[in-house]
Design a protein around this motif. Structure first.
Motif, PDB file in Angstrom:
ATOM      1  N   SER A  13     -11.537  15.862  -3.132  1.00 25.60           N
ATOM      2  CA  SER A  13     -12.535  14.810  -3.298  1.00 25.60           C
ATOM      3  C   SER A  13     -12.331  14.098  -4.634  1.00 25.60           C
ATOM      4  CB  SER A  13     -13.948  15.403  -3.242  1.00 25.60           C
ATOM      5  OG  SER A  13     -14.180  16.213  -4.382  1.00 25.60           O
ATOM      6  N   ARG A  14     -13.091  13.042  -4.863  1.00 29.06           N
ATOM      7  CA  ARG A  14     -13.003  12.333  -6.138  1.00 29.06           C
ATOM      8  C   ARG A  14     -13.363  13.240  -7.305  1.00 29.06           C
ATOM      9  NH1 ARG A  14     -14.786   6.048  -6.103  1.00 29.06           N
ATOM     10  NH2 ARG A  14     -13.431   5.344  -4.418  1.00 29.06           N
ATOM     11  N   TYR A  15     -14.335  14.108  -7.079  1.00 28.76           N
ATOM     12  CA  TYR A  15     -14.760  15.034  -8.121  1.00 28.76           C
ATOM     13  C   TYR A  15     -13.604  15.947  -8.513  1.00 28.76           C
ATOM     14  CZ  TYR A  15     -18.615  17.453 -10.531  1.00 28.76           C
ATOM     15  OH  TYR A  15     -19.456  17.956 -11.476  1.00 28.76           O
ATOM     16  N   GLY A  16     -12.952  16.553  -7.509  1.00 24.60           N
ATOM     17  CA  GLY A  16     -11.839  17.451  -7.784  1.00 24.60           C
ATOM     18  C   GLY A  16     -10.657  16.735  -8.419  1.00 24.60           C
ATOM     19  N   LYS A  17     -10.355  15.542  -7.932  1.00 25.38           N
ATOM     20  CA  LYS A  17      -9.233  14.785  -8.495  1.00 25.38           C
ATOM     21  C   LYS A  17      -9.492  14.420  -9.955  1.00 25.38           C
ATOM     22  CE  LYS A  17      -7.755  12.731  -4.080  1.00 25.38           C
ATOM     23  NZ  LYS A  17      -7.660  11.468  -3.309  1.00 25.38           N
ATOM     24  N   ALA A  18     -10.735  14.047 -10.268  1.00 18.71           N
ATOM     25  CA  ALA A  18     -11.071  13.694 -11.653  1.00 18.71           C
ATOM     26  C   ALA A  18     -10.925  14.900 -12.572  1.00 18.71           C
ATOM     27  CB  ALA A  18     -12.500  13.139 -11.712  1.00 18.71           C
ATOM     28  N   ILE A  19     -11.405  16.061 -12.146  1.00 19.45           N
ATOM     29  CA  ILE A  19     -11.284  17.271 -12.961  1.00 19.45           C
ATOM     30  C   ILE A  19      -9.820  17.633 -13.156  1.00 19.45           C
ATOM     31  CG2 ILE A  19     -11.696  19.764 -12.958  1.00 19.45           C
ATOM     32  CD1 ILE A  19     -14.407  19.223 -11.767  1.00 19.45           C
ATOM     33  N   ALA A  20      -9.033  17.561 -12.088  1.00 22.73           N
ATOM     34  CA  ALA A  20      -7.605  17.873 -12.195  1.00 22.73           C
ATOM     35  C   ALA A  20      -6.922  16.924 -13.180  1.00 22.73           C
ATOM     36  CB  ALA A  20      -6.953  17.773 -10.817  1.00 22.73           C
ATOM     37  N   ALA A  21      -7.266  15.652 -13.111  1.00 21.31           N
ATOM     38  CA  ALA A  21      -6.658  14.680 -14.024  1.00 21.31           C
ATOM     39  C   ALA A  21      -7.038  14.963 -15.475  1.00 21.31           C
ATOM     40  CB  ALA A  21      -7.085  13.266 -13.631  1.00 21.31           C
ATOM     41  N   ILE A  22      -8.284  15.352 -15.718  1.00 25.28           N
ATOM     42  CA  ILE A  22      -8.724  15.634 -17.089  1.00 25.28           C
ATOM     43  C   ILE A  22      -7.997  16.859 -17.644  1.00 25.28           C
ATOM     44  CG2 ILE A  22     -10.698  16.407 -18.455  1.00 25.28           C
ATOM     45  CD1 ILE A  22     -12.454  14.615 -16.710  1.00 25.28           C
TER      46      ILE A  22
END
Length: 384
Positions: free
Chosen positions: A266-275
């Motif tokens: 999800s967008r949430y998971g992708k954002a955390i992975a990117a950070i």
């Protein structure tokens, strides 16, 4: 919900009379006797203070082993109560048990200090902290539901890691980069572990809290490293060790980012992975160029938080975005003064500096207001 605010909504045409009555009735049914609970709380506090005063007044007269026995009985009794107490819905069911779980864990933590005092033992701080985590963390993870327990867990983990690094640095003049990388990456490893528990225990909010606190620790660590343009923590030996540590950080953090991405697309998971990945990469870049000049260090800092801000927009984290914009604006102000160090040596320079600060503040506010994600209802993907 205050009646004044409801009346303002009614006058503004946001709700009608029927809606106002339904909201008022709903809130009345859910209202809690705060005055009664305040009186009960004052009474409980008085009892607790009285017990503490009695024990403190006779502390030296109580044999050490008896004190330890009383401490153990208190821990065991509270643990038994927590085990037998069913999880109840509502305010008390959610918070009271969590508070008692927090108190139980703190009692367990203080027991080790009490033990050392009675038997006059000495050991590195990280050892009793690690034992406490092994004994108490599984129960806290199994029963915790709120931020109080999540914060205590992360504080224990980070405190143990910091204490171990300090002790390890004193033991050798050439510490292992691998050991340092693994210990300092503990908050990073926590994120995919917490994220993997989503949907498994019925306590998703608790696991998200743990991940969010860990992300805050990571962002603080990377920020500190970029600000001082050196590796965070004590001196770690030769430059080769510092480079190896930065490389290992980038590798470990990228692996953790992939783990988060594998469990949540999800967008949430992708954002955390990117950070996570961005923290490792930015840290590596900062090792090479962060200390070369103020300009490069400032640009790397702003790039890091601009990246976090971009991920906040992508995931809908309004609060995180506003923090990122604020930090970038502050760093821009500091960078301006660093590049023109003589700006504050004259009256005209002070005027220019004041106008510059006001301009950056207004620009940051307008930028944040224009591009910040909209607020999302509690439980939605946009909350963070």
């Amino acid at each position: 919900m205050s009646e004044r605010k409801l009346k303002l909504w009614l006058e503004a045409g946001l709700i009608d009379e029927a809606t106002l009555r339904r909201i008022a009735d709903f809130e009345a049914e859910r209202s809690r006797p705060l005055g009664l609970w305040a009186i009960i709380g004052i009474g409980a506090l008085a009892i607790g203070l009285g017990i503490v005063s009695l024990v403190a007044a006779n502390w030296e007269d109580i044999p050490g082993r008896l004190r330890l026995l009383m401490h153990m009985v208190l821990i065991a009794g509270l643990a038994f109560w927590l085990y037998r107490q069913p999880q109840r819905p509502g305010f008390l069911g959610l918070f009271l048990k969590d508070v008692l779980l927090f108190v139980w864990a703190v009692l367990g933590l203080t027991f080790f200090g009490h033990l050392g005092q009675v038997y006059q033992t000495s050991s590195p701080l990280w050892q009793p902290l690690a034992i406490w985590l092994v004994l108490f963390a599984p129960i806290m993870l199994a029963l915790g539901r709120g931020w109080l327990v999540a914060l205590l867990l992360m504080t224990g983990l980070v405190g143990t890691a910091i204490a171990y690094i300090g002790w390890y640095a004193d033991q050798t003049s050439d510490p292992s980069a691998l050991i340092l990388a693994l210990v300092t990456s503990i908050p990073v490893v926590v994120v995919p572990c917490a994220w993997a528990m989503l949907g498994r225990t019925g306590r998703d909010d608790f696991w998200k809290l743990i991940a969010q606190i860990a992300l805050g620790v990571i962002a603080f660590g990377v920020t500190l490293k970029l600000l001082i343009a050196t590796l965070a923590g004590p001196e770690i030996g030769e430059k080769g060790t510092a480079l190896s540590l930065s490389l290992l950080h980038a590798f470990i953090w990228s692996i953790c980012a992939l783990a988060v991405l594998a469990s949540d697309r999800s967008r949430y998971g992708k954002a955390i992975a990117a950070i996570l990945a961005m923290g490792g990469v930015i840290g590596l870049i900062g090792h090479f160029v962060g200390s070369q000049s103020s300009l490069l260090g400032g640009l790397i800092f702003m790039a890091y938080w601009a990246g976090i801000g971009a991920m906040a927009v992508y995931a809908g984290w309004r609060g995180v975005f506003q923090v990122a914009v604020t930090l970038v604006a502050l760093r821009l102000v500091i960078l301006s003064f660093e590049l023109a160090s003589d700006l504050l040596t004259s009256g005209f320079g002070l005027i220019v500096a004041g106008l510059l600060v006001i301009g950056i503040a207004i620009g940051a506010y307008r930028f944040s207001k224009a591009f910040a994600p909209l607020r999302v209802a509690s439980g939605g993907e946009g909350t963070a």
